[in-house]
Design an enzyme around this catalytic site. Sequence first.
Site, PDB file in Angstrom:
ATOM      1  N   GLY A 192       0.853  -1.193   0.000  1.00  0.00           N
ATOM      2  CA  GLY A 192       0.000   0.000   0.000  1.00  0.00           C
ATOM      3  C   GLY A 192       0.886   1.238   0.000  1.00  0.00           C
ATOM      4  O   GLY A 192       2.061   1.176  -0.365  1.00  0.00           O
ATOM      5  N   ARG A 193       0.308   2.339   0.463  1.00  0.00           N
ATOM      6  CA  ARG A 193       1.057   3.606   0.414  1.00  0.00           C
ATOM      7  C   ARG A 193       2.349   3.525   1.217  1.00  0.00           C
ATOM      8  O   ARG A 193       3.395   4.014   0.782  1.00  0.00           O
ATOM      9  CB  ARG A 193       0.183   4.739   0.954  1.00  0.00           C
ATOM     10  N   THR A 198      -3.278  -8.181  -4.460  1.00  0.00           N
ATOM     11  CA  THR A 198      -3.401  -7.929  -5.899  1.00  0.00           C
ATOM     12  C   THR A 198      -2.163  -7.215  -6.410  1.00  0.00           C
ATOM     13  O   THR A 198      -1.538  -6.426  -5.690  1.00  0.00           O
ATOM     14  CB  THR A 198      -4.640  -7.062  -6.225  1.00  0.00           C
ATOM     15  N   ARG A 242       1.988  -4.211  12.005  1.00  0.00           N
ATOM     16  CA  ARG A 242       1.217  -4.755  13.119  1.00  0.00           C
ATOM     17  C   ARG A 242       1.894  -6.005  13.657  1.00  0.00           C
ATOM     18  O   ARG A 242       2.297  -6.894  12.884  1.00  0.00           O
ATOM     19  CB  ARG A 242      -0.208  -5.114  12.673  1.00  0.00           C
ATOM     20  N   GLU A 253       0.682  -4.932  23.261  1.00  0.00           N
ATOM     21  CA  GLU A 253       1.245  -3.596  23.497  1.00  0.00           C
ATOM     22  C   GLU A 253       0.406  -2.905  24.580  1.00  0.00           C
ATOM     23  O   GLU A 253      -0.825  -2.965  24.514  1.00  0.00           O
ATOM     24  CB  GLU A 253       1.200  -2.761  22.211  1.00  0.00           C
ATOM     25  N   HIS A 256       6.088   1.241  19.256  1.00  0.00           N
ATOM     26  CA  HIS A 256       5.017   1.611  18.305  1.00  0.00           C
ATOM     27  C   HIS A 256       4.985   3.133  18.080  1.00  0.00           C
ATOM     28  O   HIS A 256       3.998   3.797  18.424  1.00  0.00           O
ATOM     29  CB  HIS A 256       3.651   1.102  18.804  1.00  0.00           C
TER      30      HIS A 256
HETATM   31  C1  8YV Z   1      -0.501   4.429  15.671  1.00  0.00           C
HETATM   32  C2  8YV Z   1      -0.491   3.239  13.630  1.00  0.00           C
HETATM   33  O1  8YV Z   1      -1.838   4.609  15.481  1.00  0.00           O
HETATM   34  O2  8YV Z   1      -1.582   4.607  12.052  1.00  0.00           O
HETATM   35  C3  8YV Z   1      -1.451   3.473  12.541  1.00  0.00           C
HETATM   36  O3  8YV Z   1      -2.126   2.508  12.149  1.00  0.00           O
HETATM   37  O4  8YV Z   1      -0.234   2.158  14.000  1.00  0.00           O
HETATM   38  C4  8YV Z   1       0.179   4.360  14.329  1.00  0.00           C
HETATM   39  O5  8YV Z   1       0.225   5.533  13.640  1.00  0.00           O
HETATM   40  C5  8YV Z   1      -0.060   5.430  16.588  1.00  0.00           C
HETATM   41  O6  8YV Z   1       1.277   5.291  16.752  1.00  0.00           O
HETATM   42  C6  8YV Z   1      -0.761   5.228  17.923  1.00  0.00           C
HETATM   43  O7  8YV Z   1      -0.722   6.338  18.667  1.00  0.00           O
END
Ligand code: 8YV
Length: 323
Positions: A158-159, A181, A240, A269, A287
Amino acid sequence: MKRRLILACLTTTDVIARAKADFDAIVVEGPSDMTVEEVTRAAAAHQAEAILFTNSLRLDATAIAGLPESVKVGATSSVGFDHIDIPAAKARGLMMTNTPGVLDECTADFGMMLMLAAARRGIEYDRIMRNGWRYRIGQGDLLGVRVTGKRVGILGMGRIGRAFAQRARGFDMKIMYHARTRLPPELEQGAEYFADFHAMLPHCDFLSIHAPGGPATDKMMGAEAFSLLPQGAVLVNAARGTVIDEDALYDALTSGKLFAAGLDVFRAEPDFDMRFAALENVVLAPHVASASKETRDAMGYKALDNIAAVLDGRPAIDPLWRE
Ligand code: 8YV
């Protein structure tokens, strides 16, 4: 009359200032983001029409059912939305939005940092210095793995995956990718597509994960996948934690299958698996791949823009589904 908002996650002072200027906002006081119980209570007391949160708030079907009827929109300040039960939100008529596009560059920068630090032992060297150095390091000691010119596989194009690929091209890396895809040539930019994830793995000196979380990608990197990587590969994950089977990762790091890993995300987490903290060959981060001032402001503003649009009766800018 200002619209009523619950700002449930800790965020930048500028985002808080805008939330307070544009909305009648109840703002989380910390030290942590609001829990589901706190959000539900605050929303009911304030008759809130909107909630701004991030992926620390698990909005499963029960949590969604518990929200007061006044809540019309939930905006997650994140691109990922595996913490939201979409069918439950849809069924309840609760619009949900995310923040795509504004965190691609910083997340990809951070992925590169993890890749370089893992391959070139950045954290170990830093530790040597902080412990005083003062001994001879021979030309054969503490060697890292060369990055320039190597082959990198990207899971999820993706991006963010594409922004990572663009940076890797600057290191003359050969880019391969697996996604559900195949991309059109203008987005692929010469990257080699593998329809079969496992078929790509034996070619990956480096593997960088940029796939979303959720059931479709859960434990995609399991024992079999690790066994298919070349000996001494380097793994990066700034997407993730659920994509990885952490027992299999631990085995791969301790057996020498992996030279190193750079990890920003974990299955649990913040109470991550502390076995990883004892390993020299991991670079760990809590994270924070999107955590630059500019990006966190942009994420918060985007979430506020989405809320304003929905409450003003305009279409959401970044709806999580289209009718
Ligand atoms: C977290 C992320 O949301 O955008 C996402 O999906 O995992 C991160 O940007 C962010 O670090 C949580 O505060």
